[in-house]
Scaffold this active site. Structure first.
Site, PDB file in Angstrom:
ATOM      1  N   CYS A  62       0.442  -1.244  -0.145  1.00 39.32           N
ATOM      2  CA  CYS A  62       0.362  -0.084  -0.112  1.00 39.32           C
ATOM      3  C   CYS A  62       1.076   1.872  -0.205  1.00 39.32           C
ATOM      4  CB  CYS A  62      -1.025  -0.252   1.074  1.00 39.32           C
ATOM      5  SG  CYS A  62      -2.224  -0.868   1.144  1.00 39.32           S
ATOM      6  N   HIS A 121      12.186   0.887   5.945  1.00 37.05           N
ATOM      7  CA  HIS A 121      11.672  -0.852   5.761  1.00 37.05           C
ATOM      8  C   HIS A 121      12.145  -1.430   6.977  1.00 37.05           C
ATOM      9  CE1 HIS A 121      11.449  -4.153   3.505  1.00 37.05           C
ATOM     10  NE2 HIS A 121      10.484  -3.745   2.767  1.00 37.05           N
ATOM     11  N   ASN A 159     -10.499   1.014   0.841  1.00 35.49           N
ATOM     12  CA  ASN A 159      -8.693   1.240   0.957  1.00 35.49           C
ATOM     13  C   ASN A 159      -8.327   0.636  -0.764  1.00 35.49           C
ATOM     14  OD1 ASN A 159      -6.202   0.985   0.953  1.00 35.49           O
ATOM     15  ND2 ASN A 159      -6.247  -0.554   3.056  1.00 35.49           N
ATOM     16  N   HIS A 187      -3.047   7.498   4.882  1.00 34.57           N
ATOM     17  CA  HIS A 187      -3.541   5.951   4.415  1.00 34.57           C
ATOM     18  C   HIS A 187      -5.048   5.832   4.908  1.00 34.57           C
ATOM     19  CE1 HIS A 187      -3.305   2.132   2.753  1.00 34.57           C
ATOM     20  NE2 HIS A 187      -2.971   1.888   3.359  1.00 34.57           N
ATOM     21  N   HIS A 218     -14.592   6.018   3.712  1.00 40.42           N
ATOM     22  CA  HIS A 218     -16.077   5.752   3.804  1.00 40.42           C
ATOM     23  C   HIS A 218     -16.257   5.555   2.084  1.00 40.42           C
ATOM     24  CE1 HIS A 218     -20.627   7.085   3.359  1.00 40.42           C
ATOM     25  NE2 HIS A 218     -20.071   6.390   4.725  1.00 40.42           N
ATOM     26  N   HIS A 228      -1.831  20.450   6.394  1.00 37.57           N
ATOM     27  CA  HIS A 228      -2.540  19.418   6.274  1.00 37.57           C
ATOM     28  C   HIS A 228      -2.337  18.148   6.061  1.00 37.57           C
ATOM     29  CE1 HIS A 228      -5.270  22.637   4.174  1.00 37.57           C
ATOM     30  NE2 HIS A 228      -4.214  23.126   3.919  1.00 37.57           N
TER      31      HIS A 228
END
EC number: 2.3.1.-
Length: 464
Positions: free
Chosen positions: A169, A248, A374, A341, A370, A337
C-alpha cells in the site's frame, strides 16, 4: 603589471561565479513538481451496496456462523460506506475462479480512464513522457502492465520504464522517490506514475479470519500522476516535493510476517493480516517520524520538544513518581494538512492519536475510507483529492503524506502547494454530501440478527 594582477583576481572569481551559477541551475532543475493527478472512479454498476455485499458473503459456502459474526463486526466497525467499488468478476459471481484476463481488464479500464484524463488536462502528449513508473502489487503479467501502457499510448522507444510489484500500500511514494532520484540526474523530464491494485485475482474465498478481513477493506481504485522537473512549467504545477523518507523493517521477522500473501490450510490464496500488524506499524511509524521531523518542523518546535523531554528525564531521576506525561511534538507547526493512508478506521485513529490531530485533520482520510475504501497505494491521492475538492489547499500550504505497506514499510513525504487548488475531481458529484451527519454502516441494521443465532441450529436463510 596592474592589468596582469587584475586578471589574476578576475579569473578565479569568474570561475567561482560560474561554479556557483552551475550549482544553482542544477538545483533548480532537480525540483520535483506534480503537474496534475487523476484518480479513478469506476462505473456505478460496480458499487458494493449492503444488499449485494450480503449476497457475496452468502455465496461463500466455506463460512459458518462464527465467520458471519466476525464479518458483521468487521464491516460495521470498518468505516466503509455503501458506495465503494469492487471488480467486475464479483458482480458476475466468479470470485471463486477468476481468470488472468479479469485482472488485466480491471487494470486496462483504469488505464484508459485516468491516464487519458491526466494527459488531456495537463496538455501533455504521450510522446513527451520520458519516465514511466507503474506499481501494482499483486498482478504480474507478461508483457508487463507498463508495457501495456506503452503499447496503448504509443510512448517513445527510449522511455525509461519501472514496473513494481509486491510493494504494498505504500508503493506510490516509492514510485515518487524513483522519479525524484531520476530528476536529480536529468533535466526537463516528464514522468508518469501509475498506481493501483488488481483485486480480481486476489479475492479470498476461504474462511480464515485473518484473510477474510482483506475483502472487507480493499476496494477498486487507482491514480495517474504526472510529474516534471521543467522549470518553465513550475507556474502550472500543483505541488512541489519538499522531502521524502522511506522506512523498511523487512529485516524484523515480526514486521515481515504481519502482512503477507499466503495460502490457508485449504490451499486458498489470501492476504494475511496478523495481530502483530499494529505493533509493526507503530514501530515503523516512529522510526520514520524520527527521520522526517527535523526536515519538516521549525527549529523552535524541535527545541521545545527537546527541552521538554530533557526536563521530564530529570524529574524522573529525582522522583520515584515519574516526570509527568510524555511530551509530544506539535506537527501542525510545520504542516497544514495531513494526507493519511486509509488502511482502516483503526489506522486513521491511531495516527491521529499519535500526532494529536484534530477531527478536521482526520476528516479527509475518514471520508475517503467511507466513500472509496482502502484502494491500496492509490488511497493517498483520493485523500488529497478530497482536500482539493473542499478547497482547503491554498498556495504555500504544506501537505504531509503518510503511508504503510507490507514488508513492513512506512513512507512519508511533504508537498508544498504551488497555487490555490479547488478542482472537483472524482469527488465532484458527492463532495457536498461530505462529511455526512453520521457514518453508521447499515449492516448492523440489516444483519444484526446473526448475533442472536445459535451455531448448533443456524441455517443460512434464503433472504440473507
Amino acid at each position: 603589471m596592474d592589468n596582469f594582477l587584475l586578471l589574476l583576481y578576475i579569473a578565479p572569481l569568474s570561475y567561482l561565479f560560474f561554479k556557483l551559477f552551475k550549482l544553482i541551475d542544477q538545483k533548480r532543475h532537480q525540483c520535483c513538481y506534480i503537474l496534475d493527478y487523476q484518480c479513478y472512479k469506476p462505473t456505478d454498476d460496480r458499487k458494493l451496496s449492503t444488499q449485494f455485499s450480503g449476497e457475496i458473503i452468502k455465496r461463500n459456502t466455506n463460512l459458518g456462523l462464527n465467520e458471519y459474526k466476525f464479518l458483521l463486526k468487521a464491516i460495521v466497525s470498518s468505516g466503509i460506506g455503501e458506495q465503494t467499488y469492487a471488480p467486475r468478476m464479483v458482480f458476475d459471481g466468479r470470485e471463486t475462479d477468476p481468470t488472468l484476463e479479469d485482472g488485466v481488464v480491471e487494470m486496462e479500464e483504469f488505464f484508459d480512464d485516468s491516464i487519458q484524463k491526466v494527459l488531456s488536462r495537463s496538455r501533455v502528449s504521450p510522446r513527451d513522457i520520458d519516465v514511466l513508473v507503474v506499481n501494482v502489487s499483486m498482478l504480474a503479467i507478461v508483457p508487463s502492465l507498463a508495457a501495456r501502457i506503452i503499447n496503448r499510448y504509443k510512448l517513445r522507444d527510449d522511455v525509461k520504464v519501472y514496473n513494481l510489484t509486491g510493494m504494498g500500500c505504500s508503493a506510490s511514494l516509492i514510485s515518487i522517490n524513483i522519479v525524484q532520484n531520476i530528476f536529480k540526474c536529468w533535466k526537463n523530464v516528464h514522468a508518469l506514475v501509475v498506481t493501483s491494485e488488481s483485486l480480481s485475482p486476489n479475492w479470498y474465498t476461504g474462511n480464515d479470519r485473518s484473510m477474510i478481513l482483506a475483502n472487507c477493506l480493499f476496494r477498486t481504485g487507482g491514480c495517474a500522476i504526472l510529474l516534471t522537473n521543467k522549470v518553465a512549467l513550475k507556474h502550472r504545477a500543483m505541488f512541489k516535493l519538499k522531502c521524502l523518507v522511506r522506512t523498511h523493517h523487512g529485516a524484523k521477522e515480526e514486521s515481515f510476517n504481519c502482512c503477507i500473501q499466503k495460502e490457508d490450510e485449504s490451499g486458498r490464496v489470501g492476504f494475511h493480516l496478523d495481530k502483530t500488524l499494529p505493533k509493526a506499524a507503530t514501530r515503523a511509524f516512529v522510526e520514520n517520524l524520527k527521520v522526517i521531523s527535523p526536515k519538516i518542523l521549525p527549529v523552535r518546535e524541535l527545541a521545545r520538544f527537546t527541552i521538554a523531554s530533557f526536563v521530564r528525564k530529570m524529574r524522573q531521576g529525582r522522583s520515584s513518581k515519574g516526570g509527568g506525561g510524555r511530551p509530544t511534538i506539535d506537527f501542525t507547526t510545520g504542516v497544514d494538512h495531513f494526507c493519511l493512508h486509509t488502511g482502516g478506521k483503526a489506522v486513521i485513529d491511531g495516527i491521529g492519536q499519535s500526532l494529536n490531530l484534530s477531527k478536521y485533520d482526520l476528516e479527509p482520510a475518514r471520508m475517503t475510507l467511507h466513500r472509496y475504501g482502502n484502494t491500496s497505494a492509490s488511497s493517498l491521492w483520493y485523500v488529497l483529492g478530497y482536500m482539493e475538492a473542499k478547497k482547503r489547499l491554498k498556495r504555500g500550504d504544506r501537505v504531509f503524506m503518510i503511508s504503510f505497506g507490507a514488508g513492513f514499510k512506512c513512507n512519508s513525504c511533504l508537498w508544498e502547494v504551488v497555487r490555490d487548488l479547488g478542482d472537483g475531481n472524482v469527488w465532484e458529484d458527492c463532495i457536498d454530501e461530505y462529511p455526512p451527519e453520521k457514518l453508521a454502516n447499515p449492516f448492523m441494521e440489516k444483519y444484526g440478527w446473526i448475533n442472536d443465532e445459535d451455531e448448533a441450529t443456524f441455517v443460512v436463510p434464503e433472504s440473507i
